[in-house]
Enzyme design. Structure first.
Site: not given
Length: 525
Positions: A256, A206
């Site tokens: 990401e 993330d």
């Protein structure tokens, strides 16, 4: 526990279809209205029939849920609302028996304010050096240490009663870790090993470009280079160390990484760093043939020098659902408001979403499918008093938040709450049962049937490169191996290229055998 056989990296991830599971909204196994691991285990036959290669689970760890689980309090424990660690281990093993691998989500930029490290830091014990604590500016320290703004709106700093401020690039309940500290790096390498030893095949990272901060924490000024907290060079040492851990287990990473600079983006995909990264230019591209082709070409070009496969995704848990986006007339997509500002034509959006599914599944690389996309779910309107996403509150109500794409799934049309389980934690819209999986499974023309057929036929495109074919304006046509994909984004029907067999279509051809607008077809050459 006995250590299971580690996952093997046989290159499966280069062309995989990976299904994103937002556990809280997938399926409720115990009837409390919250999705859980028991619900996922019960739906493994559905996922196997869909044909996916892996499941990516958004954070299932112990969390106060101030940001949908992305505020992690304990990386080695499953949140009680979802189940137990033993259940997670069973799920990983049972999925693997069906040929489905597991990818877990790691949130390295920050932890929950309930994490033991942060609680100890607040209590005055050792550990403040693991975060970013600073005195304020101004005569009495009443101003934040710098001008950084939270990704969720407002200052990226919160002041404590003792006068110090702490950094949080997201919500105040998510304090940023100090990645310059060796204990932070060691802890995350240990967390990776913990999950790899339980048979996890990969990790989604993330906010992968935000970890490292300029130690001086300077103000963000226009044109400042390098940026004080985005895409800093020292971050690559972190991912090289992680890659060494993953290679021990044959595990893979997907990052990401939101970066406009394609050369900087590709650095994260060098052979000793991350294996893959999400392709956001494709997701945010409007329904326009020229712009989609440019996005596809640019994506393949930026991945080629580092030998990494591209990834394709139409939707995830942070953006407006595809049917709703493509059903709006505007050509631009504003991530600040997640809207175009025009009413949605769901019939139009559904036609386009069906065509887009065939487009994405025909492209070279890996494809990510967000839960419910295979059911053609639209974005849901959430009553203001039921919105939980902190982006809504932090924006003063101007951002609708992300809950509209997180509404619990409809499984059975004739059951209460459309078969999800107990009364859902987010309200399901009226008519949600019309999208139920059991109803669509019996309909050969449904979105679910289309996805099942496309995933089954996807190997027809082989693993080779893409070659564009001559096509009229507004039409995308390319070949891979012995298969052709043609997508008509124009208003008028077009003739199909020469072929020997029609493999699949997103909608019927017209009476003259031509491909209508907003329709895609797969052909055998």
């Amino acid at each position: 526990m006995g250590q299971p056989t580690p996952a093997t990296d046989d290159g499966w991830w280069r062309s995989a279809v990976i299904y994103q599971v937002y556990v809280r909204s997938f399926a409720d196994g115990d009837g409390d209205g919250t999705g859980d691991l028991a619900g996922v285990r019960a739906r493994l036959p559905y996922l196997a029939e869909l044909g996916v290669d892996a499941l990516w689970f958004t954070p299932w760890y112990r969390s106060p849920m101030k940001d949908g689980g992305y505020d992690v309090a304990d990386y080695r424990a499953i949140d009680p609302a979802f189940g137990t660690l033993a259940e997670a281990e069973k799920l990983i093993a049972e999925a693997r028996e069906r040929g489905i691998r597991t990818i877990v989500d790691i949130v390295p930029n920050h932890v929950s304010d309930q994490h033991p490290w942060f609680r100890a830091a607040l209590a005055g014990g050792p550990g403040r050096e693991l975060f970013h604590f600073r005195p304020g500016r101004g005569e009495h320290g009443e101003l934040p240490p710098n001008d950084w703004q939270s990704e969720f709106g407002g200052p990226a700093w919160t002041r404590l009663p003792d006068g110090d401020w702490y950094l949080h690039l997201f919500a105040p309940e998510q304090p940023d870790l100090n990645w310059a500290h060796p204990a932070v790096r060691q802890e995350h390498e240990d967390i990776l090993r913990f999950w790899f030893e339980r048979g996890v095949a990969g990790v989604r990272v993330d906010s992968a470009a935000l970890l490292a901060k300029d130690p001086e924490l300077p103000d963000v000024t226009e044109g400042r280079a390098p940026h004080p907290y985005v895409d800093r060079d020292e971050l690559h040492d972190v991912y090289r160390a992680w890659r060494a851990v993953a290679d021990e287990y044959g595990a893979v990473f997907v990052g990401e990484v939101w970066l406009p600079d394609t050369e900087r983006f590709a650095r994260y995909l060098r052979p000793d760093e991350l294996h893959t990264a999400f392709n956001f230019s494709f997701l945010t591209c409007p329904w326009d043939a020229d712009r989609l082709r440019t996005s596809i070409d640019d994506t393949l070009a930026e991945h080629a020098p580092v030998g990494a496969p591209a990834t394709w995704v139409l939707c995830n848990h942070d953006v407006t659902r595809t049917v709703t986006r493509y059903g709006r007339a505007d050509t631009g997509f504003d991530f600040a408001t997640k809207a175009f500002g025009t009413p949605t034509d769901l019939a139009l959006g559904t036609r386009r979403a069906r065509a887009a599914a065939l487009l994405s599944l025909a492209l070279p690389g890996a494809v990510y499918v967000y839960q419910g996309e295979e059911l053609g779910l639209p974005e849901a309107d959430i009553p203001l008093d039921r919105i939980e996403d902190p982006m809504h509150a932090r924006s003063g109500g101007t951002d609708p938040g992300r809950d509209g794409c997180r509404v619990p799934l409809p499984w059975a049309a004739g059951e209460p709450h459309a078969g999800f389980g107990g009364e859902p934690w987010l309200p399901q819209p009226d008519g949600w049962a019309a999208y139920a999986a059991d109803r669509q499974a019996e309909d050969p023309g449904s979105m679910l049937s289309l996805y099942r057929a496309a995933i089954r036929l996807r190997p027809e495109f082989g693993d080779g490169p893409l070659t564009w074919l001559p096509a009229p304006d507004g039409v995308l046509a390319f070949t891979r191996a012995d298969a052709l994909c043609v997508v008509n984004l124009a208003d008028t029907p077009v003739d199909l290229p020469a072929h020997t067999e029609l493999l699949l279509h997103s909608g019927p051809l017209d009476t003259a055998g031509r491909l209508p607008g907003d329709t895609a077809v797969w052909l055998r050459a």
